[in-house]
Design a protein around this motif. Structure first.
Motif, PDB file in Angstrom:
ATOM      1  N   SER A  61       0.849  -1.188   0.000  1.00  0.00           N
ATOM      2  CA  SER A  61       0.000   0.000   0.000  1.00  0.00           C
ATOM      3  C   SER A  61       0.884   1.237   0.000  1.00  0.00           C
ATOM      4  O   SER A  61       1.913   1.268   0.671  1.00  0.00           O
ATOM      5  N   VAL A  62       0.455   2.250  -0.745  1.00  0.00           N
ATOM      6  CA  VAL A  62       1.171   3.524  -0.817  1.00  0.00           C
ATOM      7  C   VAL A  62       0.152   4.656  -0.703  1.00  0.00           C
ATOM      8  O   VAL A  62      -0.917   4.596  -1.306  1.00  0.00           O
ATOM      9  N   THR A  63       0.510   5.674   0.081  1.00  0.00           N
ATOM     10  CA  THR A  63      -0.290   6.888   0.159  1.00  0.00           C
ATOM     11  C   THR A  63       0.570   8.040  -0.340  1.00  0.00           C
ATOM     12  O   THR A  63       1.685   8.234   0.144  1.00  0.00           O
ATOM     13  N   ILE A  64       0.049   8.771  -1.300  1.00  0.00           N
ATOM     14  CA  ILE A  64       0.740   9.918  -1.869  1.00  0.00           C
ATOM     15  C   ILE A  64      -0.041  11.173  -1.502  1.00  0.00           C
ATOM     16  O   ILE A  64      -1.245  11.256  -1.745  1.00  0.00           O
ATOM     17  N   VAL A  65       0.671  12.123  -0.911  1.00  0.00           N
ATOM     18  CA  VAL A  65       0.066  13.390  -0.535  1.00  0.00           C
ATOM     19  C   VAL A  65       0.648  14.460  -1.450  1.00  0.00           C
ATOM     20  O   VAL A  65       1.862  14.607  -1.549  1.00  0.00           O
ATOM     21  N   LEU A  66      -0.237  15.184  -2.115  1.00  0.00           N
ATOM     22  CA  LEU A  66       0.167  16.295  -2.972  1.00  0.00           C
ATOM     23  C   LEU A  66      -0.275  17.602  -2.329  1.00  0.00           C
ATOM     24  O   LEU A  66      -1.425  17.717  -1.878  1.00  0.00           O
ATOM     25  N   ALA A  67       0.613  18.581  -2.304  1.00  0.00           N
ATOM     26  CA  ALA A  67       0.239  19.895  -1.784  1.00  0.00           C
ATOM     27  C   ALA A  67      -0.776  20.560  -2.708  1.00  0.00           C
ATOM     28  O   ALA A  67      -1.615  21.341  -2.262  1.00  0.00           O
ATOM     29  N   ASP A  68      -0.709  20.215  -3.987  1.00  0.00           N
ATOM     30  CA  ASP A  68      -1.645  20.748  -4.988  1.00  0.00           C
ATOM     31  C   ASP A  68      -2.038  19.599  -5.911  1.00  0.00           C
ATOM     32  O   ASP A  68      -1.201  19.069  -6.637  1.00  0.00           O
ATOM     33  N   ILE A  69      -3.280  19.193  -5.862  1.00  0.00           N
ATOM     34  CA  ILE A  69      -3.752  18.030  -6.632  1.00  0.00           C
ATOM     35  C   ILE A  69      -3.538  18.223  -8.131  1.00  0.00           C
ATOM     36  O   ILE A  69      -3.451  17.234  -8.882  1.00  0.00           O
ATOM     37  N   ARG A  70      -3.370  19.466  -8.577  1.00  0.00           N
ATOM     38  CA  ARG A  70      -3.092  19.703  -9.995  1.00  0.00           C
ATOM     39  C   ARG A  70      -1.720  19.166 -10.413  1.00  0.00           C
ATOM     40  O   ARG A  70      -1.444  19.051 -11.602  1.00  0.00           O
ATOM     41  N   ASP A  71      -0.885  18.812  -9.427  1.00  0.00           N
ATOM     42  CA  ASP A  71       0.420  18.201  -9.724  1.00  0.00           C
ATOM     43  C   ASP A  71       0.314  16.689  -9.966  1.00  0.00           C
ATOM     44  O   ASP A  71       1.327  16.040 -10.214  1.00  0.00           O
ATOM     45  N   ALA A  72      -0.890  16.137  -9.923  1.00  0.00           N
ATOM     46  CA  ALA A  72      -1.058  14.690 -10.103  1.00  0.00           C
ATOM     47  C   ALA A  72      -0.477  14.189 -11.426  1.00  0.00           C
ATOM     48  O   ALA A  72       0.214  13.161 -11.434  1.00  0.00           O
ATOM     49  N   PRO A  73      -0.694  14.838 -12.565  1.00  0.00           N
ATOM     50  CA  PRO A  73      -0.109  14.325 -13.807  1.00  0.00           C
ATOM     51  C   PRO A  73       1.424  14.278 -13.759  1.00  0.00           C
ATOM     52  O   PRO A  73       2.033  13.289 -14.208  1.00  0.00           O
TER      53      PRO A  73
END
Length: 116
Positions: free
Chosen positions: A63-75
């Motif tokens: 399992s991995v959890t990824i936290v982005l400060a800005d979801i627009r950085d997902a790509p």
């Protein structure tokens, strides 16, 4: 039960092993000036190193959890993730948006793996 701590720092361990499981602390980029793709690649290299020190590799991730400060950085994050991912051993994954402690950090990743 034996507990092994890897990459101990002042407030945390980079990884903790016990009971056949490895828990990874939230990993952030060593170079916070990188963009989201670069920070993700940096973090994934850190995860590779922690898992290697634990005697295993990314194929053991459950399992991995990824936290982005800005979801627009997902790509951008996904480009680094896809280049790193072992297609035959994909972990369960969650990606969320949240404020990170240092505003220069764009990505933080934690996970759980099976110990060897």
């Amino acid at each position: 039960m034996t507990i092994r701590r890897i990459a101990e720092e002042q407030r945390l361990s980079g990884a903790v092993m016990g009971g056949g499981i490895i828990w990874l602390a939230g990993q952030v980029a060593d170079d916070p000036t990188l963009d989201a793709e670069g920070q993700t690649a940096d973090i994934l290299a850190q995860i590779d190193a922690l898992l290697a020190e634990a005697g295993t590799d990314k194929r053991a991730l459950m399992s991995v959890t990824i936290v982005l400060a800005d979801i627009r950085d997902a790509p951008a994050m996904n480009r680094a993730w896809d280049a790193w991912l072992d297609a035959g051993a994909k972990p369960a994954r969650m990606t969320i948006e949240a404020a990170l402690v240092d505003p220069r950090w764009k990505v933080e990743i934690t996970g759980v793996a099976l110990a060897p």
